[in-house]
Write a protein that holds these residues in place. Structure first.
Motif, mmCIF file in Angstrom:
data_model
loop_
_atom_site.group_PDB
_atom_site.id
_atom_site.type_symbol
_atom_site.label_atom_id
_atom_site.label_comp_id
_atom_site.label_asym_id
_atom_site.label_seq_id
_atom_site.Cartn_x
_atom_site.Cartn_y
_atom_site.Cartn_z
ATOM 1 N N ILE A 4 0.824 -1.210 0.000
ATOM 2 C CA ILE A 4 0.000 0.000 0.000
ATOM 3 C C ILE A 4 0.852 1.250 0.000
ATOM 4 C CG2 ILE A 4 -1.966 -1.047 1.146
ATOM 5 C CD1 ILE A 4 -0.981 0.168 3.768
ATOM 6 N N TYR A 5 2.185 1.118 0.201
ATOM 7 C CA TYR A 5 3.041 2.284 0.264
ATOM 8 C C TYR A 5 3.960 2.402 -0.945
ATOM 9 C CZ TYR A 5 1.747 2.377 5.193
ATOM 10 O OH TYR A 5 1.061 2.430 6.373
ATOM 11 N N LEU A 6 3.747 1.601 -1.967
ATOM 12 C CA LEU A 6 4.706 1.569 -3.055
ATOM 13 C C LEU A 6 4.483 2.664 -4.087
ATOM 14 C CD1 LEU A 6 5.101 -2.265 -3.663
ATOM 15 C CD2 LEU A 6 6.617 -0.706 -2.435
ATOM 16 N N SER A 7 3.322 3.308 -4.044
ATOM 17 C CA SER A 7 3.033 4.341 -5.023
ATOM 18 C C SER A 7 3.484 5.691 -4.489
ATOM 19 C CB SER A 7 1.531 4.380 -5.340
ATOM 20 O OG SER A 7 1.246 5.418 -6.239
ATOM 21 N N LEU A 8 4.559 6.233 -5.054
ATOM 22 C CA LEU A 8 5.098 7.494 -4.570
ATOM 23 C C LEU A 8 5.148 8.530 -5.692
ATOM 24 C CD1 LEU A 8 8.049 6.128 -2.409
ATOM 25 C CD2 LEU A 8 5.817 6.870 -1.627
ATOM 26 N N ASN A 9 4.221 8.426 -6.620
ATOM 27 C CA ASN A 9 4.229 9.326 -7.759
ATOM 28 C C ASN A 9 3.756 10.709 -7.337
ATOM 29 O OD1 ASN A 9 4.992 7.252 -9.510
ATOM 30 N ND2 ASN A 9 2.869 6.592 -9.761
ATOM 31 N N GLY A 10 4.298 11.728 -7.994
ATOM 32 C CA GLY A 10 3.856 13.076 -7.722
ATOM 33 C C GLY A 10 4.696 13.716 -6.629
ATOM 34 N N SER A 11 4.682 15.053 -6.586
ATOM 35 C CA SER A 11 5.458 15.774 -5.590
ATOM 36 C C SER A 11 4.718 15.781 -4.256
ATOM 37 C CB SER A 11 5.688 17.212 -6.066
ATOM 38 O OG SER A 11 4.452 17.856 -6.280
ATOM 39 N N MET A 12 5.510 15.931 -3.186
ATOM 40 C CA MET A 12 4.932 15.919 -1.860
ATOM 41 C C MET A 12 4.185 17.218 -1.593
ATOM 42 S SD MET A 12 6.800 15.807 1.877
ATOM 43 C CE MET A 12 8.112 14.798 1.235
ATOM 44 N N THR A 13 3.045 17.100 -0.950
ATOM 45 C CA THR A 13 2.303 18.273 -0.502
ATOM 46 C C THR A 13 2.133 18.163 1.008
ATOM 47 O OG1 THR A 13 0.179 17.177 -0.886
ATOM 48 C CG2 THR A 13 1.050 18.554 -2.663
ATOM 49 N N PHE A 14 2.297 19.273 1.689
ATOM 50 C CA PHE A 14 2.176 19.285 3.134
ATOM 51 C C PHE A 14 0.764 19.670 3.553
ATOM 52 C CE2 PHE A 14 6.669 20.348 2.327
ATOM 53 C CZ PHE A 14 7.264 19.301 2.994
ATOM 54 N N PRO A 15 0.281 19.096 4.630
ATOM 55 C CA PRO A 15 -1.028 19.518 5.145
ATOM 56 C C PRO A 15 -0.936 20.930 5.688
ATOM 57 C CG PRO A 15 0.038 18.045 6.699
ATOM 58 C CD PRO A 15 0.901 18.050 5.458
ATOM 59 N N PRO A 16 -2.050 21.636 5.788
ATOM 60 C CA PRO A 16 -2.019 22.997 6.339
ATOM 61 C C PRO A 16 -1.480 22.998 7.764
ATOM 62 C CG PRO A 16 -4.140 22.523 5.305
ATOM 63 C CD PRO A 16 -3.399 21.235 5.389
ATOM 64 N N LEU A 17 -0.823 24.073 8.123
ATOM 65 C CA LEU A 17 -0.322 24.211 9.488
ATOM 66 C C LEU A 17 -1.502 24.381 10.442
ATOM 67 C CD1 LEU A 17 2.144 24.503 11.355
ATOM 68 C CD2 LEU A 17 2.040 26.970 10.931
ATOM 69 N N ILE A 18 -1.562 23.533 11.456
ATOM 70 C CA ILE A 18 -2.666 23.563 12.408
ATOM 71 C C ILE A 18 -2.687 24.897 13.149
ATOM 72 C CG2 ILE A 18 -3.518 22.543 14.568
ATOM 73 C CD1 ILE A 18 -2.533 19.841 13.534
ATOM 74 N N GLU A 19 -3.860 25.483 13.237
ATOM 75 C CA GLU A 19 -4.032 26.746 13.972
ATOM 76 C C GLU A 19 -4.506 26.429 15.377
ATOM 77 O OE1 GLU A 19 -3.217 29.656 12.981
ATOM 78 O OE2 GLU A 19 -2.724 29.157 10.905
ATOM 79 N N ASN A 20 -3.648 26.642 16.338
ATOM 80 C CA ASN A 20 -4.008 26.384 17.738
ATOM 81 C C ASN A 20 -3.065 27.180 18.631
ATOM 82 O OD1 ASN A 20 -4.569 25.410 20.305
ATOM 83 N ND2 ASN A 20 -4.925 23.313 19.595
ATOM 84 N N ASN A 21 -3.557 28.294 19.146
ATOM 85 C CA ASN A 21 -2.726 29.175 19.950
ATOM 86 C C ASN A 21 -2.359 28.574 21.300
ATOM 87 O OD1 ASN A 21 -2.746 31.175 17.961
ATOM 88 N ND2 ASN A 21 -4.646 32.075 18.746
ATOM 89 N N ALA A 22 -3.009 27.460 21.656
ATOM 90 C CA ALA A 22 -2.701 26.815 22.933
ATOM 91 C C ALA A 22 -1.410 26.019 22.852
ATOM 92 C CB ALA A 22 -3.856 25.907 23.357
ATOM 93 N N HIS A 23 -0.890 25.808 21.648
ATOM 94 C CA HIS A 23 0.333 25.026 21.467
ATOM 95 C C HIS A 23 1.417 25.895 20.842
ATOM 96 C CE1 HIS A 23 -1.551 21.231 22.543
ATOM 97 N NE2 HIS A 23 -2.579 21.562 21.772
ATOM 98 N N SER A 24 2.648 25.514 21.103
ATOM 99 C CA SER A 24 3.779 26.239 20.527
ATOM 100 C C SER A 24 3.848 25.979 19.027
ATOM 101 C CB SER A 24 5.080 25.788 21.191
ATOM 102 O OG SER A 24 5.377 24.437 20.836
ATOM 103 N N LEU A 25 4.635 26.786 18.333
ATOM 104 C CA LEU A 25 4.757 26.632 16.888
ATOM 105 C C LEU A 25 5.352 25.270 16.535
ATOM 106 C CD1 LEU A 25 4.412 27.829 14.105
ATOM 107 C CD2 LEU A 25 6.608 29.014 14.388
ATOM 108 N N SER A 26 6.347 24.820 17.278
ATOM 109 C CA SER A 26 6.954 23.514 16.981
ATOM 110 C C SER A 26 5.950 22.379 17.198
ATOM 111 C CB SER A 26 8.189 23.287 17.853
ATOM 112 O OG SER A 26 7.866 23.258 19.225
ATOM 113 N N GLU A 27 5.092 22.497 18.220
ATOM 114 C CA GLU A 27 4.058 21.486 18.454
ATOM 115 C C GLU A 27 3.055 21.470 17.316
ATOM 116 O OE1 GLU A 27 3.833 21.365 23.348
ATOM 117 O OE2 GLU A 27 2.750 22.913 22.245
#
Length: 235
Positions: A4-27
Protein backbone atom coordinates in the motif's frame (compact mmCIF):
# COMPACT_ATOMS: atom_id res chain seq x y z
CA UNK A 1 7.92 -2.82 1.77
CA UNK A 2 4.21 -2.74 2.22
CA UNK A 3 2.34 -2.80 -1.06
CA UNK A 4 0.00 0.00 0.00
CA UNK A 5 3.04 2.28 0.26
CA UNK A 6 4.71 1.57 -3.06
CA UNK A 7 3.03 4.34 -5.02
CA UNK A 8 5.10 7.49 -4.57
CA UNK A 9 4.23 9.33 -7.76
CA UNK A 10 3.86 13.08 -7.72
CA UNK A 11 5.46 15.77 -5.59
CA UNK A 12 4.93 15.92 -1.86
CA UNK A 13 2.30 18.27 -0.50
CA UNK A 14 2.18 19.28 3.13
CA UNK A 15 -1.03 19.52 5.15
CA UNK A 16 -2.02 23.00 6.34
CA UNK A 17 -0.32 24.21 9.49
CA UNK A 18 -2.67 23.56 12.41
CA UNK A 19 -4.03 26.75 13.97
CA UNK A 20 -4.01 26.38 17.74
CA UNK A 21 -2.73 29.17 19.95
CA UNK A 22 -2.70 26.82 22.93
CA UNK A 23 0.33 25.03 21.47
CA UNK A 24 3.78 26.24 20.53
CA UNK A 25 4.76 26.63 16.89
CA UNK A 26 6.95 23.51 16.98
CA UNK A 27 4.06 21.49 18.45
CA UNK A 28 1.77 22.71 15.68
CA UNK A 29 4.33 21.73 13.03
CA UNK A 30 4.70 18.32 14.67
CA UNK A 31 0.94 17.70 14.71
CA UNK A 32 0.54 18.92 11.12
CA UNK A 33 3.30 16.66 9.79
CA UNK A 34 2.07 13.67 11.80
CA UNK A 35 -1.42 14.22 10.40
CA UNK A 36 0.08 14.14 6.91
CA UNK A 37 1.93 10.89 7.67
CA UNK A 38 -1.15 9.21 9.14
CA UNK A 39 -3.32 10.22 6.18
CA UNK A 40 -0.58 9.14 3.72
CA UNK A 41 -0.51 12.65 2.31
CA UNK A 42 3.16 12.40 3.29
CA UNK A 43 4.16 8.88 2.26
CA UNK A 44 6.69 6.44 3.76
CA UNK A 45 10.24 6.89 2.44
CA UNK A 46 9.61 10.50 1.48
CA UNK A 47 12.09 13.01 2.89
CA UNK A 48 11.12 15.90 5.11
CA UNK A 49 13.55 18.71 4.36
CA UNK A 50 13.71 21.41 7.01
CA UNK A 51 14.07 24.25 4.51
CA UNK A 52 11.15 23.04 2.38
CA UNK A 53 8.85 22.79 5.40
CA UNK A 54 9.92 26.17 6.73
CA UNK A 55 9.19 27.80 3.37
CA UNK A 56 5.85 26.02 3.06
CA UNK A 57 4.68 27.26 6.45
CA UNK A 58 6.51 30.61 6.18
CA UNK A 59 8.30 30.08 9.48
CA UNK A 60 11.90 29.77 10.68
CA UNK A 61 13.83 26.51 10.62
CA UNK A 62 14.02 26.14 14.43
CA UNK A 63 10.42 24.99 15.11
CA UNK A 64 10.64 22.62 12.13
CA UNK A 65 13.86 21.10 13.46
CA UNK A 66 12.26 20.69 16.91
CA UNK A 67 9.18 19.06 15.38
CA UNK A 68 11.32 16.57 13.44
CA UNK A 69 13.17 15.61 16.62
CA UNK A 70 9.85 14.65 18.25
CA UNK A 71 8.71 12.80 15.13
CA UNK A 72 11.93 10.79 15.20
CA UNK A 73 11.57 10.06 18.91
CA UNK A 74 8.07 8.68 18.35
CA UNK A 75 9.16 6.57 15.38
CA UNK A 76 7.49 8.47 12.54
CA UNK A 77 10.74 9.46 10.80
CA UNK A 78 14.39 8.40 10.82
CA UNK A 79 17.56 10.26 9.93
CA UNK A 80 18.88 9.58 6.44
CA UNK A 81 22.31 11.18 6.32
CA UNK A 82 22.47 14.54 4.62
CA UNK A 83 19.06 14.11 3.04
CA UNK A 84 17.37 14.84 6.36
CA UNK A 85 14.51 12.97 7.96
CA UNK A 86 12.83 10.13 6.06
CA UNK A 87 9.33 8.88 6.86
CA UNK A 88 9.57 5.34 8.18
CA UNK A 89 7.88 2.30 6.69
CA UNK A 90 6.27 0.22 9.46
CA UNK A 91 7.49 -3.37 9.49
CA UNK A 92 5.19 -6.30 10.19
CA UNK A 93 7.24 -7.26 13.24
CA UNK A 94 7.15 -3.80 14.79
CA UNK A 95 3.39 -3.47 14.32
CA UNK A 96 2.64 -6.90 15.77
CA UNK A 97 4.86 -6.13 18.76
CA UNK A 98 2.93 -2.92 19.37
CA UNK A 99 -0.36 -4.81 19.24
CA UNK A 100 0.88 -7.25 21.87
CA UNK A 101 1.86 -4.40 24.20
CA UNK A 102 -1.44 -2.67 23.53
CA UNK A 103 -3.30 -5.88 24.42
CA UNK A 104 -1.75 -5.89 27.87
CA UNK A 105 -2.59 -2.23 28.44
CA UNK A 106 -6.16 -2.53 27.11
CA UNK A 107 -6.77 -5.54 29.36
CA UNK A 108 -5.54 -3.55 32.33
CA UNK A 109 -7.87 -0.67 31.40
CA UNK A 110 -10.92 -2.96 31.30
CA UNK A 111 -10.05 -4.54 34.65
CA UNK A 112 -9.53 -1.14 36.30
CA UNK A 113 -12.63 0.42 34.72
CA UNK A 114 -15.03 -2.40 35.65
CA UNK A 115 -15.68 -1.43 39.31
CA UNK A 116 -15.90 2.26 38.41
CA UNK A 117 -18.77 1.95 35.92
CA UNK A 118 -22.24 3.03 37.02
CA UNK A 119 -25.66 2.97 35.39
CA UNK A 120 -25.04 6.24 33.54
CA UNK A 121 -21.84 4.82 32.11
CA UNK A 122 -23.59 1.69 30.87
CA UNK A 123 -26.31 3.81 29.25
CA UNK A 124 -23.66 5.92 27.51
CA UNK A 125 -21.71 2.87 26.35
CA UNK A 126 -24.85 1.13 25.10
CA UNK A 127 -25.89 4.22 23.16
CA UNK A 128 -22.40 4.40 21.68
CA UNK A 129 -22.46 0.78 20.50
CA UNK A 130 -25.99 1.17 19.10
CA UNK A 131 -24.83 4.18 17.07
CA UNK A 132 -21.92 2.10 15.79
CA UNK A 133 -24.31 -0.69 14.75
CA UNK A 134 -26.53 1.77 12.88
CA UNK A 135 -23.54 3.29 11.10
CA UNK A 136 -22.28 -0.14 10.02
CA UNK A 137 -25.76 -1.17 8.88
CA UNK A 138 -25.94 2.00 6.78
CA UNK A 139 -22.56 1.29 5.19
CA UNK A 140 -20.84 4.13 7.05
CA UNK A 141 -17.65 2.22 7.74
CA UNK A 142 -15.52 5.17 8.84
CA UNK A 143 -18.12 6.30 11.38
CA UNK A 144 -18.63 2.75 12.62
CA UNK A 145 -14.90 2.29 13.20
CA UNK A 146 -14.62 5.67 14.89
CA UNK A 147 -17.44 4.86 17.32
CA UNK A 148 -15.79 1.53 18.08
CA UNK A 149 -12.60 3.39 18.98
CA UNK A 150 -14.69 5.70 21.19
CA UNK A 151 -15.74 2.64 23.18
CA UNK A 152 -12.10 1.98 24.07
CA UNK A 153 -11.47 5.66 24.82
CA UNK A 154 -14.48 5.84 27.14
CA UNK A 155 -13.11 3.03 29.28
CA UNK A 156 -9.64 4.59 29.34
CA UNK A 157 -11.11 7.93 30.40
CA UNK A 158 -13.01 6.20 33.21
CA UNK A 159 -9.74 4.86 34.61
CA UNK A 160 -8.42 8.41 34.64
CA UNK A 161 -4.76 7.60 34.01
CA UNK A 162 -3.81 10.16 31.38
CA UNK A 163 -0.29 8.81 30.91
CA UNK A 164 -1.69 5.34 30.26
CA UNK A 165 -4.19 6.68 27.75
CA UNK A 166 -1.45 8.67 26.02
CA UNK A 167 0.69 5.55 25.64
CA UNK A 168 -2.21 3.56 24.20
CA UNK A 169 -3.07 6.33 21.75
CA UNK A 170 0.53 6.64 20.55
CA UNK A 171 0.67 2.92 19.83
CA UNK A 172 -2.75 3.04 18.21
CA UNK A 173 -1.62 5.73 15.79
CA UNK A 174 1.23 3.52 14.55
CA UNK A 175 -1.13 0.57 14.13
CA UNK A 176 -3.58 2.83 12.27
CA UNK A 177 -1.02 3.23 9.50
CA UNK A 178 -1.61 -0.37 8.41
CA UNK A 179 -5.17 -0.83 9.65
CA UNK A 180 -6.56 -0.26 6.10
CA UNK A 181 -5.10 -3.67 5.20
CA UNK A 182 -7.88 -5.18 7.33
CA UNK A 183 -10.71 -2.72 6.83
CA UNK A 184 -10.35 -2.81 3.03
CA UNK A 185 -11.75 -6.34 3.21
CA UNK A 186 -15.23 -4.84 3.59
CA UNK A 187 -17.77 -4.91 6.39
CA UNK A 188 -17.01 -8.36 7.83
CA UNK A 189 -14.05 -7.32 10.05
CA UNK A 190 -15.88 -4.18 11.19
CA UNK A 191 -18.98 -6.19 12.10
CA UNK A 192 -16.84 -8.72 13.96
CA UNK A 193 -15.18 -5.93 15.94
CA UNK A 194 -18.58 -4.46 16.82
CA UNK A 195 -19.80 -7.84 18.08
CA UNK A 196 -16.73 -8.13 20.28
CA UNK A 197 -17.45 -4.71 21.79
CA UNK A 198 -20.94 -5.87 22.72
CA UNK A 199 -19.55 -8.98 24.39
CA UNK A 200 -17.16 -6.87 26.45
CA UNK A 201 -20.01 -4.51 27.33
CA UNK A 202 -22.28 -7.29 28.63
CA UNK A 203 -19.45 -8.80 30.66
CA UNK A 204 -18.83 -5.41 32.26
CA UNK A 205 -22.52 -4.90 32.93
CA UNK A 206 -22.64 -8.27 34.72
CA UNK A 207 -19.72 -7.12 36.83
CA UNK A 208 -17.48 -9.86 35.43
CA UNK A 209 -14.20 -7.98 35.13
CA UNK A 210 -12.17 -11.12 34.45
CA UNK A 211 -14.42 -12.12 31.53
CA UNK A 212 -14.29 -8.58 30.12
CA UNK A 213 -10.50 -8.62 30.35
CA UNK A 214 -10.35 -12.01 28.61
CA UNK A 215 -12.67 -10.79 25.85
CA UNK A 216 -10.54 -7.70 25.31
CA UNK A 217 -7.48 -9.94 24.98
CA UNK A 218 -9.42 -12.18 22.59
CA UNK A 219 -10.29 -9.19 20.41
CA UNK A 220 -6.65 -8.15 20.28
CA UNK A 221 -5.49 -11.68 19.40
CA UNK A 222 -8.11 -11.79 16.63
CA UNK A 223 -6.98 -8.43 15.30
CA UNK A 224 -3.32 -9.47 15.41
CA UNK A 225 -4.09 -12.67 13.48
CA UNK A 226 -6.08 -10.74 10.85
CA UNK A 227 -3.32 -8.18 10.46
CA UNK A 228 -0.56 -10.79 10.31
CA UNK A 229 -2.36 -12.50 7.43
CA UNK A 230 -2.86 -9.20 5.63
CA UNK A 231 0.76 -8.16 6.11
CA UNK A 232 1.94 -11.48 4.69
CA UNK A 233 0.52 -10.51 1.29
CA UNK A 234 1.32 -6.79 1.46
CA UNK A 235 5.02 -7.01 0.57
Amino acid sequence: MLGIYLSLNGSMTFPPLIENNAHSLSERVFQSLKTGILSLQIKPREHLIIGDIAREYNISRTPVREALIVLEREGWVEQDGRRGAKVTVPSAQSILELIEIQAALEGYVVKKAAPLLGEEDFQALEALLERADRAIANGEQVLGRSLGEDFHRYLADKVGNQRLRSQIEQMQEHVDRVRPLIWQKGLAPIERSAQQHWQIFYALKRGDAHKAEALMAEQTVWFEAELATALQYAY
